[in-house]
Every structure is written in C-alpha cells, then in structure tokens.
Design a protein around this motif. Structure first.
Motif, PDB file in Angstrom:
ATOM      1  N   LEU A 288     -21.489  66.919 -44.946  1.00 28.88           N
ATOM      2  CA  LEU A 288     -22.082  68.007 -44.161  1.00 28.88           C
ATOM      3  C   LEU A 288     -23.591  68.043 -44.322  1.00 28.88           C
ATOM      4  CD1 LEU A 288     -19.520  70.862 -44.886  1.00 28.88           C
ATOM      5  CD2 LEU A 288     -19.984  69.813 -42.671  1.00 28.88           C
ATOM      6  N   ALA A 289     -24.074  67.800 -45.527  1.00 30.22           N
ATOM      7  CA  ALA A 289     -25.516  67.793 -45.773  1.00 30.22           C
ATOM      8  C   ALA A 289     -26.193  66.665 -45.008  1.00 30.22           C
ATOM      9  CB  ALA A 289     -25.795  67.680 -47.271  1.00 30.22           C
TER      10      ALA A 289
ATOM     11  N   TYR B  92     -25.131  65.270 -42.247  1.00 30.83           N
ATOM     12  CA  TYR B  92     -25.106  65.650 -40.832  1.00 30.83           C
ATOM     13  C   TYR B  92     -26.188  66.689 -40.537  1.00 30.83           C
ATOM     14  CZ  TYR B  92     -23.594  67.380 -36.323  1.00 30.83           C
ATOM     15  OH  TYR B  92     -23.567  67.744 -35.007  1.00 30.83           O
ATOM     16  N   GLY B  93     -26.254  67.711 -41.356  1.00 31.58           N
ATOM     17  CA  GLY B  93     -27.243  68.770 -41.147  1.00 31.58           C
ATOM     18  C   GLY B  93     -28.675  68.265 -41.237  1.00 31.58           C
ATOM     19  N   LEU B  94     -28.947  67.438 -42.245  1.00 30.50           N
ATOM     20  CA  LEU B  94     -30.295  66.885 -42.404  1.00 30.50           C
ATOM     21  C   LEU B  94     -30.657  65.948 -41.252  1.00 30.50           C
ATOM     22  CD1 LEU B  94     -30.329  66.238 -46.251  1.00 30.50           C
ATOM     23  CD2 LEU B  94     -31.665  67.952 -45.002  1.00 30.50           C
ATOM     24  N   THR B  95     -29.707  65.119 -40.849  1.00 29.29           N
ATOM     25  CA  THR B  95     -29.954  64.202 -39.728  1.00 29.29           C
ATOM     26  C   THR B  95     -30.211  64.980 -38.446  1.00 29.29           C
ATOM     27  OG1 THR B  95     -28.542  62.528 -40.748  1.00 29.29           O
ATOM     28  CG2 THR B  95     -28.990  62.282 -38.393  1.00 29.29           C
ATOM     29  N   THR B  96     -29.388  65.965 -38.169  1.00 24.99           N
ATOM     30  CA  THR B  96     -29.556  66.768 -36.966  1.00 24.99           C
ATOM     31  C   THR B  96     -30.878  67.523 -37.008  1.00 24.99           C
ATOM     32  OG1 THR B  96     -27.158  66.998 -36.777  1.00 24.99           O
ATOM     33  CG2 THR B  96     -28.478  68.552 -35.536  1.00 24.99           C
ATOM     34  N   GLY B  97     -31.204  68.102 -38.159  1.00 27.90           N
ATOM     35  CA  GLY B  97     -32.474  68.808 -38.300  1.00 27.90           C
ATOM     36  C   GLY B  97     -33.664  67.889 -38.089  1.00 27.90           C
ATOM     37  N   ALA B  98     -33.594  66.687 -38.656  1.00 30.07           N
ATOM     38  CA  ALA B  98     -34.683  65.718 -38.481  1.00 30.07           C
ATOM     39  C   ALA B  98     -34.823  65.309 -37.020  1.00 30.07           C
ATOM     40  CB  ALA B  98     -34.445  64.494 -39.363  1.00 30.07           C
TER      41      ALA B  98
ATOM     42  N   PRO C 228     -11.661  65.776 -51.840  1.00 30.11           N
ATOM     43  CA  PRO C 228     -13.036  65.533 -52.289  1.00 30.11           C
ATOM     44  C   PRO C 228     -14.036  66.530 -51.686  1.00 30.11           C
ATOM     45  CG  PRO C 228     -12.457  63.981 -50.573  1.00 30.11           C
ATOM     46  CD  PRO C 228     -11.214  64.803 -50.851  1.00 30.11           C
ATOM     47  N   LEU C 229     -13.940  67.791 -52.102  1.00 30.47           N
ATOM     48  CA  LEU C 229     -14.796  68.822 -51.515  1.00 30.47           C
ATOM     49  C   LEU C 229     -16.281  68.534 -51.719  1.00 30.47           C
ATOM     50  CD1 LEU C 229     -12.907  72.171 -52.268  1.00 30.47           C
ATOM     51  CD2 LEU C 229     -12.832  70.738 -50.235  1.00 30.47           C
ATOM     52  N   GLY C 230     -16.653  68.013 -52.875  1.00 34.49           N
ATOM     53  CA  GLY C 230     -18.058  67.675 -53.114  1.00 34.49           C
ATOM     54  C   GLY C 230     -18.549  66.612 -52.150  1.00 34.49           C
ATOM     55  N   SER C 231     -17.712  65.631 -51.876  1.00 28.36           N
ATOM     56  CA  SER C 231     -18.079  64.578 -50.927  1.00 28.36           C
ATOM     57  C   SER C 231     -18.137  65.116 -49.505  1.00 28.36           C
ATOM     58  CB  SER C 231     -17.092  63.425 -51.018  1.00 28.36           C
ATOM     59  OG  SER C 231     -17.169  62.834 -52.298  1.00 28.36           O
ATOM     60  N   TYR C 232     -17.235  66.048 -49.168  1.00 33.05           N
ATOM     61  CA  TYR C 232     -17.309  66.692 -47.857  1.00 33.05           C
ATOM     62  C   TYR C 232     -18.625  67.444 -47.727  1.00 33.05           C
ATOM     63  CZ  TYR C 232     -12.237  65.986 -47.320  1.00 33.05           C
ATOM     64  OH  TYR C 232     -10.985  65.458 -47.216  1.00 33.05           O
ATOM     65  N   LEU C 233     -19.014  68.126 -48.800  1.00 29.01           N
ATOM     66  CA  LEU C 233     -20.284  68.856 -48.792  1.00 29.01           C
ATOM     67  C   LEU C 233     -21.446  67.887 -48.588  1.00 29.01           C
ATOM     68  CD1 LEU C 233     -21.569  71.629 -49.059  1.00 29.01           C
ATOM     69  CD2 LEU C 233     -21.634  71.283 -51.526  1.00 29.01           C
ATOM     70  N   GLY C 234     -21.373  66.722 -49.226  1.00 26.27           N
ATOM     71  CA  GLY C 234     -22.404  65.703 -49.033  1.00 26.27           C
ATOM     72  C   GLY C 234     -22.453  65.216 -47.594  1.00 26.27           C
TER      73      GLY C 234
END
Length: 169
Positions: free
Chosen positions: A30-31, A33-39, A22-28
């Motif tokens: 990652l997104a 994680y990235g958004l949470t960390t950025g926030a 499920p590469l699309g779900s993995y990308l989600g």
C-alpha cells in the motif's frame, strides 16, 4: 515506539487468528502504491497546468484495457515466468489461463497475491493507464485500442467456440 509495535502485533494476531497473513507486507505494498501515485500526481502537476479530461471514449478504452491487461498479468500462460518466483503452477483455470498458488511468506506472498489476482492488479493497471493519459496520451490511447481489440478478439473466440459446441449438439 515499542508500544506502537506491540499494539500492531496484537492487532495482527487478533485479525489473523493464527492464519499466515502478511499484513506488514500488505502495508508495504500500500505504501509503494500511495508513494508512486503521489509522485505521479506531483510530477504531472509540474508538467501540466491541469489534468486531462477523461471522456467516455477514454473511459471505455481504459476499462477494457484494464480488464485485459490485468488478466494478461495475472492469468496468461506467457506471463507465467514473471509470476513464477511468487507462485506454483496448479493447472488451468479457463480458456488460455493458468491457475497458480501463491507461495512464500511476507513480501513474496503479498506480491504473489497481487500478481495472481486480476481484481487486485486492475487498480495498478488503471493507475498506470491514467498516468499514461497525463504523460503520453497518444501512445496510451494506441495501447488501449490495441488491448481493447485483443479483448474483443478473446470474446469473439469464446463466442465462436460456444457456437461450435452448440452446433455439434
């Protein structure tokens, strides 16, 4: 835009070679994680003029806590109800640990892989611990000390069991 989508599909097909990944779900994931960390970074910068320094004692607590909490989330029988929507019980995998198989497709499968893998979960736990040091350092250190004591107790239990086995022959 359709060219981008088509290229992504072609890359996925070449990468997976027919396997259900499920590469699309993995990308989600990652997104998220990235958004949470950025926030967390943005909020932390607004609330504090600088990030706290991490000394060796904090790093030691963070390391052992990350190990213990990651295994607790991914392998402990008591937390299996949290994993149940994404996994299927398949037996035991070690002292006081269960083995589970990931089930489902897409996001369900990706979340199942994340929460059954202590190595994968560790990144999220360590990030949460780091955020805790920014927003609630005393409570975070207390939690870290507690989980470090639990991990130490686990290791002593395993050592004791091994000593018993060797004494019995």
């Amino acid at each position: 835009m359709s060219a981008v989508v088509e290229t992504a599909r072609r890359e996925k097909d070449e990468y997976t070679d027919g396997a259900d990944r499920p590469l699309g779900s993995y990308l989600g994931t990652l997104a998220v994680y990235g958004l949470t960390t950025g926030a967390l970074v943005l909020v932390g910068r607004r609330l504090r003029d600088r990030a706290p320094s991490i000394g060796l004692s904090d790093l030691a607590l963070m390391t052992v806590t990350t190990h213990k909490v990651s295994r607790l989330i991914a392998k402990d029988p008591v937390t299996s109800p949290l994993r149940a929507p994404f996994t299927r019980y398949s037996g035991t995998s070690g002292p006081a640990e269960v083995a589970e198989e990931v089930r489902g497709k897409g996001a369900r499968h990706a979340v199942g892989e994340l929460i059954t893998c202590p190595f994968c979960t560790a990144q999220w736990v360590a990030t949460a611990y780091a955020a805790g040091l920014v927003f609630a350092p005393h409570a975070t250190r207390l939690t870290g000390a507690t989980m470090t004591a639990v991990a130490g107790s686990d290791w002593l239990q395993l050592a004791y069991a091994r000593l018993q086995q060797s004494a019995e022959g």
